[in-house]
Design a protein around this motif. Sequence first.
Motif, short mmCIF file in Angstrom:
data_model
loop_
_atom_site.label_atom_id
_atom_site.label_comp_id
_atom_site.label_asym_id
_atom_site.label_seq_id
_atom_site.Cartn_x
_atom_site.Cartn_y
_atom_site.Cartn_z
N MET A 1 -0.88 -5.27 -3.74
CA MET A 1 -1.93 -5.51 -2.73
C MET A 1 -2.56 -6.89 -2.95
O MET A 1 -3.08 -7.20 -4.02
CB MET A 1 -3.00 -4.42 -2.84
CG MET A 1 -4.19 -4.65 -1.90
SD MET A 1 -3.75 -4.70 -0.14
CE MET A 1 -3.61 -2.94 0.21
N ASP B 1 0.86 -1.19 0.00
CA ASP B 1 0.00 0.00 0.00
C ASP B 1 0.89 1.24 0.00
O ASP B 1 1.28 1.73 1.07
CB ASP B 1 -0.91 -0.02 1.24
CG ASP B 1 -1.93 1.13 1.21
OD1 ASP B 1 -1.76 2.08 0.42
OD2 ASP B 1 -2.89 1.06 1.99
N SER C 1 2.19 -1.62 -7.01
CA SER C 1 1.62 -2.17 -5.77
C SER C 1 1.22 -3.62 -5.99
O SER C 1 0.65 -3.98 -7.01
CB SER C 1 0.39 -1.35 -5.36
OG SER C 1 -0.35 -2.06 -4.38
#
Length: 326
Positions: free
Chosen positions: A145, A122, A143
């Motif tokens: 995630m 994040d 990212s």
Amino acid sequence: MSFTRLLCAAAALAAFVGPFAAPVEALAQSKTVAITAIVQHPALDATRDGVVEALKDAGFVQGQNLKVEYQSAQGNPATAAQIARQFAGSRPDVIVPISTPSAQAVAAATRDIPVVFTAVTDPISAQMVKSMDKPGANITGLSDMAPVAEHVALIREIVPQAKRIGVLYNPGEPNSVVLVKALKDEAAKAGLSVVEASVPKSSDAQPAVRSLVGKADAVYIPLDNTVVSALESVIAVGQQAKLPIFSADTDSVARGTVASIGFDYFQVGKQTGAIVARVLKGEKPGDLPVELARGTDLFVNPKSAAAMGVTLPDAVVKRATKVVGQ
């Protein structure tokens, strides 16, 4: 050659190299890319290798027009900061930090050298960027995630009697803190509770997972570099105690976790390397949106699952992208 013929030749050359290729003279200049990771483990190593492969695809070849420097912090944040300062002092063309701790160290070390981070869960909560669309300054990246809701659903499908999910993580890794919060949210939606066990350093992993025996019905390892670097000690306890261990990253399945839905980190590296190539060719990192890792795979390990006392449902095995450990 007449001026008209010269223009025609130039146009032909432009058509051959394509609209996105860099000028030939730019590619002929040697570039330096400095890569650093908080620790060495298969997912982070695959990310590094993917970056170098993508650069090669873009025309930046080691030994010809590209120099790649690589250093691992061996799990030590102070070493990560030292490496970041060293890289900033050597003035490479781009610095590529892999993982959140390394990315934060590099961002603190330089405000003008281009930075392309990767494998950062994040970037906003880690204060790497203020906006995914317009990161600004000298930084952008990728990212990873994790799909936590899918992880919880997978655990429920494989261990339907589970009521409590144990989680091992280093509270000092911001990426892990974010994923543990997501795990709590998704577990609550599924009617499950979460039992936490802290792993400040790799040597704490085995006693931490032992502390979950009898308190958890399955254990989840987020994208935590401290725990993943000590994964074998966790797997050993899972097999001894018949406690199924799940991971957020698919590379850990081959090392003994039961299953995972996640990214192919070599492809994560290649996606990152494509961004690095754009910066090497002159684009400003702050103008490039932070990208999300593309594609997820389901990896399962029936042999390890059996050793931990669970049987993989046929439906899970049939839809797996890759079955390992057989």
